[in-house]
Design a protein around this motif. Structure first.
Motif, PDB file in Angstrom:
ATOM      1  N   SER A 133       0.807  -1.227   0.000  1.00 43.68           N
ATOM      2  CA  SER A 133       0.000   0.000   0.000  1.00 43.68           C
ATOM      3  C   SER A 133       0.838   1.274   0.000  1.00 43.68           C
ATOM      4  CB  SER A 133      -0.937   0.017   1.213  1.00 43.68           C
ATOM      5  OG  SER A 133      -1.807  -1.094   1.182  1.00 43.68           O
ATOM      6  N   LEU A 134       2.155   1.159  -0.131  1.00 39.85           N
ATOM      7  CA  LEU A 134       3.001   2.353  -0.129  1.00 39.85           C
ATOM      8  C   LEU A 134       2.683   3.235  -1.329  1.00 39.85           C
ATOM      9  CD1 LEU A 134       6.525   0.930   0.871  1.00 39.85           C
ATOM     10  CD2 LEU A 134       4.934   2.229   2.292  1.00 39.85           C
ATOM     11  N   GLU A 135       2.560   4.530  -1.093  1.00 42.26           N
ATOM     12  CA  GLU A 135       2.253   5.483  -2.156  1.00 42.26           C
ATOM     13  C   GLU A 135       3.181   6.686  -2.066  1.00 42.26           C
ATOM     14  OE1 GLU A 135      -1.801   6.560  -1.705  1.00 42.26           O
ATOM     15  OE2 GLU A 135      -2.590   4.617  -2.360  1.00 42.26           O
ATOM     16  N   LEU A 136       3.346   7.360  -3.195  1.00 42.04           N
ATOM     17  CA  LEU A 136       4.130   8.591  -3.206  1.00 42.04           C
ATOM     18  C   LEU A 136       3.426   9.678  -2.400  1.00 42.04           C
ATOM     19  CD1 LEU A 136       5.168   8.818  -6.974  1.00 42.04           C
ATOM     20  CD2 LEU A 136       6.664   8.309  -5.043  1.00 42.04           C
ATOM     21  N   ASP A 137       4.203  10.531  -1.760  1.00 47.80           N
ATOM     22  CA  ASP A 137       3.654  11.691  -1.061  1.00 47.80           C
ATOM     23  C   ASP A 137       4.547  12.889  -1.370  1.00 47.80           C
ATOM     24  OD1 ASP A 137       2.547  13.584   0.536  1.00 47.80           O
ATOM     25  OD2 ASP A 137       2.974  12.582   2.441  1.00 47.80           O
ATOM     26  N   ARG A 138       4.118  13.704  -2.352  1.00 49.22           N
ATOM     27  CA  ARG A 138       4.896  14.885  -2.750  1.00 49.22           C
ATOM     28  C   ARG A 138       4.139  16.167  -2.412  1.00 49.22           C
ATOM     29  NH1 ARG A 138       6.872  12.317  -8.551  1.00 49.22           N
ATOM     30  NH2 ARG A 138       8.536  10.995  -7.654  1.00 49.22           N
ATOM     31  N   SER A 139       3.400  16.071  -1.314  1.00 48.08           N
ATOM     32  CA  SER A 139       2.591  17.228  -0.914  1.00 48.08           C
ATOM     33  C   SER A 139       3.437  18.353  -0.329  1.00 48.08           C
ATOM     34  CB  SER A 139       1.527  16.801   0.101  1.00 48.08           C
ATOM     35  OG  SER A 139       2.145  16.199   1.240  1.00 48.08           O
ATOM     36  N   LYS A 140       4.655  18.015   0.121  1.00 50.58           N
ATOM     37  CA  LYS A 140       5.545  19.024   0.696  1.00 50.58           C
ATOM     38  C   LYS A 140       6.763  19.204  -0.205  1.00 50.58           C
ATOM     39  CE  LYS A 140       4.254  17.762   5.435  1.00 50.58           C
ATOM     40  NZ  LYS A 140       4.756  17.269   6.751  1.00 50.58           N
TER      41      LYS A 140
END
Length: 309
Positions: free
Chosen positions: A262-269
């Motif tokens: 379930s790992l997903e990218l997080d480029r919110s920051k």
């Protein structure tokens, strides 16, 4: 022995005793091993470790912040020539409540295990099952076993080398059936300290003669390996044990322990700036001290690649 030598020996023993009490007390506190009103069944085999465990627990009982009972239990497995009188006489002399559980597991082991094969595994399982049942019978809330830090580290490597599992012996464990809590108060104690302690106290050691001179060869091999490491690189076994207390599931590969799928990218920051100096310090912190001494640089390629980011 002169008076000066006697004083020095006594001083060394006092240091050793304080170290063992401190380690046992810290293990009990860290894992909440003993609580108010507990009845602790101390499994006494007649070996140096269980004698030391009982002695230290009896001393801690006098000053502990909680009230708890101790009861010593030995299992007579009906081995030929077993000196049945030694443990009862010793336990009576120190004034601790005790029980002797009579169970002929010797005959079972000899009947089931082929000649020449290691009997330790079956013997320990039969003994453990009997003692767990007896703990419930006498109303014990904790079962104390005398495994020390070296036992735990050895078990880790035994499971890795021969079982393909990253598994050791925890300082505190709930039995599979949920009916007993097992504690290992000596989890922070080194075997070398326990050897010295037993020698000074002159415990009436009873050797296990079920197997004669037979040794668990796999465990002996692991013990030899770890002893060699500790001689060449002091503190290595302590570091291995410390690693068991600082596990990073996301850095292993157990899909049941960590949800890799379930790992997903997080480029919110915004992405952090690359700090070459910080990377250098981080990489250097992973180089073992013994590797530096031998001028081995196993992570150098990682360092070069990081600098070129």
């Amino acid at each position: 022995m002169s008076d000066l030598e006697n004083r020095r020996e006594r001083l060394e023993f006092n240091k050793l005793q304080k170290r063992l009490r401190r380690n046992v007390g810290k293990a009990i506190a860290d894992f909440n091993m003993i609580e108010e009103g507990d009845k602790v069944m101390v499994c006494l085999s007649g070996g140096k470790d269980s004698y030391a465990m009982l002695e230290i627990l009896m001393n801690l009982q006098k000053t502990a912040p909680v009230h708890f009972e101790l009861v010593a239990v030995n299992m007579d497995q009906k081995q030929p020539g077993f000196p049945e009188h030694i443990l009862p006489e010793y336990l009576q002399s120190i004034g601790v409540p005790y029980h002797i559980v009579n169970k002929d597991t010797y005959s079972v082991v000899k009947e089931v295990v082929p000649e020449g094969k290691t009997t330790c595994g079956l013997c320990s399982r039969l003994r453990r099952g009997t003692l767990y049942g007896f703990a419930e019978e006498i109303g014990a809330t904790k079962v104390a076993l005398g495994h020390h830090k070296d036992d735990i580290v050895e078990t880790l490597f035994l499971n890795m080398f021969y079982g393909g599992r990253l598994k050791a012996m925890p300082p505190k464990l709930r039995a599979d059936d949920g009916r007993n809590i097992v504690i290992r108060p000596l989890a922070y104690c080194r075997e070398s300290d326990l050897v010295d302690f037993a020698e000074y106290k002159n415990f009436p050691i009873i050797p296990c003669n079920l197997c004669g001179s037979q040794e668990n060869l796999q465990r002996q091999m692991i013990k030899g390996m770890l002893n060699d490491w500790d001689k060449k690189f002091p503190g290595r076994s302590d570091n291995i044990f410390a690693a068991l207390t600082r596990v990073s599931p996301s850095q292993l590969a157990d899909r049941d322990l960590y949800d890799f799928e379930s790992l997903e990218l997080d480029r919110s920051k915004p992405a952090p700036e690359v700090d070459a100096r910080a990377i250098e310090q981080y990489v250097d912190s992973w180089i073992p001290a013994d590797a530096r001494e031998e001028k081995v640089e196993p992570v150098q390629p990682m360092y070069i690649e990081a600098r070129n980011l």
